[in-house]
Design a protein around this motif. Sequence first.
Motif, PDB file in Angstrom:
ATOM      1  N   ARG A 192       0.838  -1.206   0.000  1.00  0.00           N
ATOM      2  CA  ARG A 192       0.000   0.000   0.000  1.00  0.00           C
ATOM      3  C   ARG A 192       0.868   1.250   0.000  1.00  0.00           C
ATOM      4  O   ARG A 192       0.587   2.235  -0.682  1.00  0.00           O
ATOM      5  N   LYS A 195       2.278   1.867  -3.507  1.00  0.00           N
ATOM      6  CA  LYS A 195       1.281   2.473  -4.401  1.00  0.00           C
ATOM      7  C   LYS A 195       1.132   3.963  -4.107  1.00  0.00           C
ATOM      8  O   LYS A 195       1.036   4.786  -5.023  1.00  0.00           O
ATOM      9  N   GLN A 198       4.213   5.829  -5.398  1.00  0.00           N
ATOM     10  CA  GLN A 198       4.134   5.989  -6.849  1.00  0.00           C
ATOM     11  C   GLN A 198       3.157   7.100  -7.219  1.00  0.00           C
ATOM     12  O   GLN A 198       3.433   7.921  -8.101  1.00  0.00           O
TER      13      GLN A 198
END
Length: 239
Positions: A192, A195, A198
């Motif tokens: 998580r 992500k 990113q």
Amino acid sequence: MPLRLPREAVYAIRSLLDFGEEKIIGITQFLGESKPSLAPTEIRALQISEGLNDSTLIPSLETILSEFVYPVHDLRHALELSPDDLFLTLSESLSTLKPEQWPAEYAKKWERTREAIIRLFANSLLQREAKAKSLLAMRPNRVQKLSIFTDVRPVFDDPGHELYFDIVTNTLCLEYMSNGSISTMYFSLDSRNLKELQLQLERARSKGRLISELHSKLGLPALEVEENDPDQDSVEGSA
């Protein structure tokens, strides 16, 4: 009191003088006509060599820029010296060097190219960039390197006879400059977090592009810091 010039700076000065007055003037003119940039030295050296149509200058230009031109403009900004005063200050320092470091032929070249060198010191673009760098240097905890390491940790039974499964872990390694020294911190990341990281990277790049586009419409440049190899990503992945 004369400044103490590092050996690398003296070598860079001699390399600059070997270019001759015409090329020194050419470098100054090119920089005066170019846009402000915080690109790495090797990129600026390439740009100047292309502007002067002489690719053989690149290695010498990198040394001249990194060891003399940029530091001397930082010095001028810090001490608030005029171009003429800076030339006189450096002349005094050079005159104290031993003949093997500062041969008479280079002392003559230095005086002969006085006006060209003072024009280089007076370059307004380099002065603005020096001021920008001084502002950047005051940033707290400047990041030097980001790395993400991915590892596998096995989980065994208590006797250590059977492998139950593996755990995939990610570790963010952050190297940063603090109070003149480099420190390192490590952070565990789950999928998580990756992500979210990113997403944050994409948002930051999008904001940067938007700001650059808006500034371009206003005719005002927006500089991006490029302290590392521009071909490398800011975040490196390691298995």
